[in-house]
Design an enzyme around this catalytic site. Structure first.
Site, short mmCIF file in Angstrom:
data_model
loop_
_atom_site.label_atom_id
_atom_site.label_comp_id
_atom_site.label_asym_id
_atom_site.label_seq_id
_atom_site.Cartn_x
_atom_site.Cartn_y
_atom_site.Cartn_z
N HIS A 57 -18.63 35.13 -12.88
CA HIS A 57 -18.23 33.79 -13.34
C HIS A 57 -19.35 32.79 -13.14
O HIS A 57 -20.27 33.00 -12.34
CB HIS A 57 -17.01 33.30 -12.55
CG HIS A 57 -17.30 33.06 -11.09
ND1 HIS A 57 -17.49 34.08 -10.19
CD2 HIS A 57 -17.45 31.91 -10.39
CE1 HIS A 57 -17.75 33.58 -9.00
NE2 HIS A 57 -17.75 32.25 -9.09
N ASP B 75 -19.12 28.62 -12.09
CA ASP B 75 -18.06 27.91 -11.36
C ASP B 75 -17.29 26.93 -12.25
O ASP B 75 -17.89 26.14 -12.98
CB ASP B 75 -18.66 27.14 -10.18
CG ASP B 75 -19.20 28.07 -9.11
OD1 ASP B 75 -18.64 29.17 -8.92
OD2 ASP B 75 -20.21 27.71 -8.47
N HIS C 132 -22.35 34.64 -11.46
CA HIS C 132 -22.48 35.31 -10.17
C HIS C 132 -21.18 36.01 -9.81
O HIS C 132 -20.12 35.70 -10.37
CB HIS C 132 -22.92 34.34 -9.07
CG HIS C 132 -22.02 33.16 -8.88
ND1 HIS C 132 -21.91 32.15 -9.80
CD2 HIS C 132 -21.18 32.82 -7.88
CE1 HIS C 132 -21.06 31.24 -9.37
NE2 HIS C 132 -20.58 31.62 -8.21
N ARG D 148 -19.38 25.59 1.29
CA ARG D 148 -19.96 25.32 -0.03
C ARG D 148 -19.67 23.92 -0.50
O ARG D 148 -18.58 23.40 -0.32
CB ARG D 148 -19.39 26.32 -1.04
CG ARG D 148 -20.05 26.25 -2.41
CD ARG D 148 -19.34 27.12 -3.42
NE ARG D 148 -18.03 26.59 -3.73
CZ ARG D 148 -17.10 27.23 -4.46
NH1 ARG D 148 -17.34 28.44 -4.92
NH2 ARG D 148 -15.95 26.66 -4.71
C1 SIN Z 1 -18.50 31.71 -5.31
O1 SIN Z 1 -18.22 32.39 -6.28
O2 SIN Z 1 -18.75 30.55 -5.41
C2 SIN Z 1 -18.55 32.37 -3.95
C3 SIN Z 1 -19.67 33.31 -3.84
C4 SIN Z 1 -19.70 34.03 -2.53
O3 SIN Z 1 -18.84 33.79 -1.67
O4 SIN Z 1 -20.59 34.84 -2.35
#
Ligand code: SIN
Length: 278
Positions: free
Chosen positions: A98, A100, A254, A269
């Site tokens: 995805h 974000d 990612h 995050r």
């Molecule tokens: C995310 O997709 O923002 C999380 C990525 C992760 O936890 O490695």
């Protein structure tokens, strides 16, 4: 200012040293980091523990911070999400390829993810350049995609049908008042800063092309989703406590690799506000 840059793969990712990200970045340091992000899409900084103030200050150097639209707040700062895996969780945040929150009109331009506690093995994150994915397409396919839009919505990742809340530590909005959010974005977007074109569809949010059914969209959409994850477009980040990754959400997909069951994984995050894709 000169940064130390070690590329992680030919097309995406760089480990960066020579800059202290635990302190507010002066203008020359920020300019160098910003340019490195445009050049490498994701930047990895090692052994620099960030407290919440430093994490927010780093994100705010790029843009205002986003309050996540559907992950339930789980820190005392609305802008910070703790990305958690508890032992025994069977699903995790970000376990499909995805970009974000592309279901909103102006998806984040990027994110800063900081590792606090990580498993001794596993729990890596893989990133894929969507510039490289676009550039590898044939001229015929590029022509066909020009002008095509995709509908992005959050029904697979939030709300009652997503089924996420029984399987993991991070909870999403799924109450009676929850309504899906949907927006239309170009399948090929132009990066607003580099001017480069990239693929902009992803498994979590893009479910069909505009004015087509899911069944009609499926063959081409599936091809594009799989194509965008090809190994030659990727790099893989192994986390250690004190590792920070900054990513450019406009030209990258990612996936958080869901390969551990018995260990906790704790990350923090922030996400930075982006523009309407064009
Ligand atoms: C995310 O997709 O923002 C999380 C990525 C992760 O936890 O490695």
């Amino acid at each position: 200012m000169n940064l130390g840059i070690t590329q992680l793969s030919p097309v995406i990712g760089a480990e960066v040293n020579g800059v202290d990200i635990t302190k507010p970045l002066e203008n020359d340091a920020f300019a160098a980091v910003h340019q490195a992000l445009l050049d490498h899409i994701i930047l990895v900084f090692r052994d620099q523990p960030l407290d919440d103030d430093a994490l927010m200050a780093l994100g705010r150097r790029f843009s205002t911070l986003v309050i996540h639209p559907f992950i339930m707040p789980n820190t005392d700062r609305p802008e910070i999400v703790a990305i958690m895996r508890d032992p025994g969780d069977t699903t995790i945040v970000g376990e499909d390829w995805h970009s974000d929150t592309t279901h909103i009109a102006t998806p984040p331009m990027g994110a800063v993810l900081h590792a606090i506690d990580v498993p001794p093995r596993g729990g890596d994150t893989i990133f894929a350049s969507q510039y490289a994915a676009y550039e590898a397409l044939s001229d015929g396919m590029k022509k066909m995609l020009a002008g095509l839009n995709a509908v992005h919505d959050d029904t697979h990742v939030a709300g009652p049908k997503s089924g996420k809340n029984n399987t993991r530590a991070n909870k999403v909005r799924d109450g009676a008042n929850w309504r899906p959010t949907s927006n239309v974005h170009p399948v090929v977007r132009t990066h607003p800063e580099t001017g480069r074109k990239c693929l902009f569809v992803n498994r979590s949010y893009s479910h069909r092309f505009e004015n087509m059914t899911e069944a009609e969209s499926e063959p081409l959409l599936s091809f594009l989703l799989e194509h965008g994850n090809r190994p030659e477009f990727t790099c893989r980040v192994r986390w250690t406590p004190g590792t920070t990754v900054i990513w450019d959400n406009r030209c990258m997909k990612h996936i958080a690799v869901n390969d551990v069951t018995e260990h906790r994984r704790v990350m923090r995050r922030v996400q930075m506000t982006g523009d309407k894709p064009f």
